[in-house]
Design a protein around this motif. Structure first.
Motif, mmCIF file in Angstrom:
data_model
loop_
_atom_site.group_PDB
_atom_site.id
_atom_site.type_symbol
_atom_site.label_atom_id
_atom_site.label_comp_id
_atom_site.label_asym_id
_atom_site.label_seq_id
_atom_site.Cartn_x
_atom_site.Cartn_y
_atom_site.Cartn_z
ATOM 1 N N UNK A 138 0.834 -1.223 0.000
ATOM 2 C CA UNK A 138 0.000 0.000 0.000
ATOM 3 C C UNK A 138 0.857 1.258 0.000
ATOM 4 N N UNK A 139 2.044 1.135 0.597
ATOM 5 C CA UNK A 139 2.932 2.287 0.728
ATOM 6 C C UNK A 139 3.390 2.841 -0.617
ATOM 7 N N UNK A 140 3.237 2.047 -1.683
ATOM 8 C CA UNK A 140 3.662 2.516 -3.009
ATOM 9 C C UNK A 140 2.619 3.382 -3.715
ATOM 10 N N UNK A 141 1.475 3.553 -3.078
ATOM 11 C CA UNK A 141 0.382 4.286 -3.734
ATOM 12 C C UNK A 141 -0.177 5.355 -2.799
ATOM 13 N N UNK A 142 -1.048 6.182 -3.356
ATOM 14 C CA UNK A 142 -1.814 7.081 -2.499
ATOM 15 C C UNK A 142 -2.974 6.266 -1.953
ATOM 16 N N UNK A 143 -3.229 6.423 -0.675
ATOM 17 C CA UNK A 143 -4.270 5.621 -0.033
ATOM 18 C C UNK A 143 -5.311 6.556 0.581
ATOM 19 N N UNK A 144 -6.578 6.228 0.392
ATOM 20 C CA UNK A 144 -7.636 7.119 0.875
ATOM 21 C C UNK A 144 -8.667 6.431 1.744
ATOM 22 N N UNK A 145 -9.372 7.250 2.517
ATOM 23 C CA UNK A 145 -10.499 6.771 3.343
ATOM 24 C C UNK A 145 -11.340 7.972 3.755
ATOM 25 N N UNK A 146 -12.529 7.684 4.248
ATOM 26 C CA UNK A 146 -13.395 8.754 4.757
ATOM 27 C C UNK A 146 -12.894 9.213 6.126
#
Ligand code: ARG
Length: 259
Positions: A138-146
């Motif tokens: 996951x650290x290789x990407x932008x990660x999102x959440x509410x």
């Protein structure tokens, strides 16, 4: 003269009694209406039908419980992060928002008994050049959440606070529907979303996004009421137990979780 005074005080006392009764009659009426707050971006638990009406598993369930307990119900759509403050300031009386029962939240609100279990899942865009097979990827990407959700907290605690994910690659959204649109329309902005597993499954049905990872968090949803409102939480629990013992429950599960 003495008698007149007596009569006057009797009248005064009577007026006060009548006034009190009349007033309590009024509050009784407003007390029978419950305002339920939700964040209608979380299909199948709470979302907007095509005509704009807020529907979903939580909404049907809490409406059924509260109307069975003699209340009338109004549903208000509020940002997830504002739900607890709205409850604390009396703007709403109940939260029905697939809200996970957590120790931190328990210090701010009182929860009903749990009514649904969930974990977290990672969603990516179908066809995007994203390769995630474990948490570290996951650290290789932008990660999102509410904002304010347990998914958001998981990213923060597990990836950001540990230094695995740069803060600049942590995207917060007011609504999960916006996070998913962003995932679909611009994977350069966000590559993956962390979201409750049942909702991830519902989003994946569109065919535009898919689940690539499951994260076991063992969460349970509860309805929340203002801290100390034992009467309301007891009524919700009584109603919940009653509803769960009827076919209404099975029908509800079938209605929102199959097909
Ligand atoms: N279960 C998660 C939590 O409590 C997410 C809930 C989000 N709910 C919503 N209606 N958007 O933090």
């Amino acid at each position: 003269m003495k008698n007149e005074k007596k009569i006057f005080s009797i009248i005064l006392v009577l007026a006060m009694v009548i006034g009190t009764v009349a007033l309590s009659g009024c509050t009784q009426e407003t007390e029978n209406k419950i305002i339920v707050g939700t964040s209608a971006d979380f299909k199948p638990f709470e979302y907007k039908a095509q005509n704009g009406t807020i529907i979903g598993f939580d909404i049907d369930l809490i409406k059924k419980i509260l109307t069975d307990q003699g209340y009338t119900v109004e549903v208000q759509d509020i940002g997830f992060d504002s739900l607890i403050p709205a409850l604390q300031t009396g703007k709403i009386n109940v939260i029905a928002a697939a809200m996970t029962i957590t120790d931190v939240r328990k210090q701010q609100v009182d929860f009903s008994n749990p009514y649904y279990n969930a974990n977290q899942a990672v969603l990516v865009k179908v066809g995007a050049d994203v390769n995630i097979t474990n948490i570290n990827d996951l650290a290789n990407y932008s990660v999102g959440a509410q904002t304010g959700t347990t998914g958001w907290g998981w990213i923060n605690d597990t990836l950001v606070a540990t230094g695995k994910l740069d803060k600049s690659k942590f995207n917060s959204y007011e609504l999960y529907t916006d996070a998913v649109s962003d995932l679909i329309n611009g994977p350069t902005r966000v590559g993956a979303i962390v979201i409750d597993s049942p909702v991830a499954k519902a989003f994946a049905k569109s065919g535009n996004v898919k689940i690539v990872l499951n994260i076991t968090t063992n969460e349970s949803y509860g309805f929340a009421v203002e801290k100390g409102n034992a009467e309301l939480v007891n009524k919700i629990n009584t109603g919940l137990t009653a509803v769960m013992a009827t076919t209404y429950w099975e029908d509800l599960v079938e209605k929102y979780f199959t097909t």
